[in-house]
Scaffold this motif. Structure first.
Motif, PDB file in Angstrom:
ATOM      1  N   GLU A   9      12.562  77.844 -41.432  1.00  0.00           N
ATOM      2  CA  GLU A   9      13.244  76.734 -41.599  1.00  0.00           C
ATOM      3  C   GLU A   9      15.032  77.087 -41.952  1.00  0.00           C
ATOM      4  N   GLY A  10      15.680  75.836 -41.516  1.00  0.00           N
ATOM      5  CA  GLY A  10      17.171  75.815 -41.534  1.00  0.00           C
ATOM      6  C   GLY A  10      17.487  75.489 -43.247  1.00  0.00           C
ATOM      7  N   GLY A  11      18.701  74.970 -43.313  1.00  0.00           N
ATOM      8  CA  GLY A  11      19.207  74.376 -44.340  1.00  0.00           C
ATOM      9  C   GLY A  11      20.472  74.796 -45.021  1.00  0.00           C
ATOM     10  N   ALA A  12      21.295  75.533 -43.988  1.00  0.00           N
ATOM     11  CA  ALA A  12      22.381  76.056 -44.218  1.00  0.00           C
ATOM     12  C   ALA A  12      22.288  77.097 -45.512  1.00  0.00           C
ATOM     13  N   LEU A  13      23.427  77.017 -46.190  1.00  0.00           N
ATOM     14  CA  LEU A  13      23.135  77.908 -47.373  1.00  0.00           C
ATOM     15  C   LEU A  13      21.925  77.973 -48.300  1.00  0.00           C
ATOM     16  N   ARG A  14      21.168  77.089 -48.241  1.00  0.00           N
ATOM     17  CA  ARG A  14      19.675  77.124 -48.693  1.00  0.00           C
ATOM     18  C   ARG A  14      19.049  78.273 -48.192  1.00  0.00           C
ATOM     19  N   GLY A  15      19.629  78.622 -47.022  1.00  0.00           N
ATOM     20  CA  GLY A  15      18.711  79.750 -46.491  1.00  0.00           C
ATOM     21  C   GLY A  15      19.079  81.113 -47.062  1.00  0.00           C
ATOM     22  N   MET A  16      19.629  80.980 -48.354  1.00  0.00           N
ATOM     23  CA  MET A  16      19.679  82.395 -49.076  1.00  0.00           C
ATOM     24  C   MET A  16      18.179  82.403 -49.506  1.00  0.00           C
TER      25      MET A  16
END
Length: 285
Positions: A9-16
């Protein structure tokens, strides 16, 4: 090589969170035969396929406060709040070199999901078949409103999460009956409905792309329906999910390095805690 699909999944910096999960898989030398990624999931997936443990973590921790990488001035200067010219240029060539040779030589299938702005539908770009796979990943990661559309093969694209937030159905269509999903929201999370103000913003900004505007307005409803289906499939033992155990409260453009580091460590911890169960699901133990 594990004959299964890894769906990011994506999520911008939630991708950490995802970066932490993938680094544990790299520690264990676990290669999935098929990987697909949406938005930030595609960026994480690239570094997973290139087998560069820690690179996704280091890109964000080291450069999140560097205006060359992330900042509102990039919207005008470089086509988006995230500067993909810098990410795939100087950063990948010199500062944190990307191992293109390993990436392209890998036997793993890797697909990027982007949204076609003309049709509002998801399209898929595969390593080895799409000449500009990095540009496709930039398109997949280009958030609406704060990013310009990216031209690929004569059509314009934006964030893959608009049309397909989690591409598990695509993995099933490709013939994989074992799927591992890495999500960036906790179980039970629901997106709130699109506000009237945001609906108006989409309709005005994308008046020449009415199908895209419709898709954007419908994102919360579509996302929530997919999450319910994922939960049902997980309970039926048809897929395996790794997700945060508590609400992820960082923003998509989070600047607090310590908060990002903690989210990365949470991803590592979740993957380590779920490793035995995942291997059991995959038939590896």
């Amino acid at each position: 090589m594990i004959n299964a699909a890894l769906v990011l999944e994506g999520g911008a910096l939630r991708g950490m969170f995802t970066a932490g999960v993938l680094d544990v898989l790299l520690d264990q030398e676990m290669e999935f035969a098929y990987v697909n990624g949406v938005s930030a999931g595609s960026l994480n997936g690239i570094n997973y396929v290139s087998k560069q443990n820690g690179r996704s973590r280091d890109v964000n921790l080291n450069y999140v406060n560097d205006p060359r990488y992330l900042g509102v001035r990039n919207i005008v200067r470089n086509g988006g709040i995230f500067n993909f010219k810098f990410l795939f240029g100087e950063l990948s060539d010199e500062l944190l070199p990307f191992d293109a040779r390993t990436f392209f030589a890998s036997e793993q299938r890797f697909e990027v999901v982007a949204t076609n702005c003309h049709t509002g539908m998801a399209e898929y770009f595969e390593k080895g078949k799409e000449a500009e796979i990095m540009r496709a990943s930039a398109a997949s990661s280009s958030m609406p409103v704060v990013s310009s559309m990216i031209n690929l093969n004569g059509s314009f694209y934006l964030d893959g999460g608009i049309a397909e937030p989690v591409a598990y159905r695509r993995a099933m269509e490709q013939g994989y009956d074992k799927l591992v999903l890495v999500l960036t929201r906790q179980a039970g999370y629901e997106k709130p409905p699109t506000s009237k103000a945001m609906k108006l913003t989409y309709e005005r900004r994308y008046r020449r792309y009415p199908e895209l505007a419709k898709r954007l307005v419908a994102v919360p409803e579509h996302y929530n329906e997919m999450q319910k289906e994922i939960t049902a499939l997980e309970q039926a033992g048809k897929l395996f999910v790794i997700r945060p155990q508590k609400p992820v409260e960082i923003s998509r453009v989070e600047k607090d390095v310590e908060r990002l580091r903690r989210l990365y460590e949470e991803g590592r911890a979740q993957m380590e805690a779920r490793m035995e169960a995942m291997c059991g699901y995959l038939g590896l133990s």
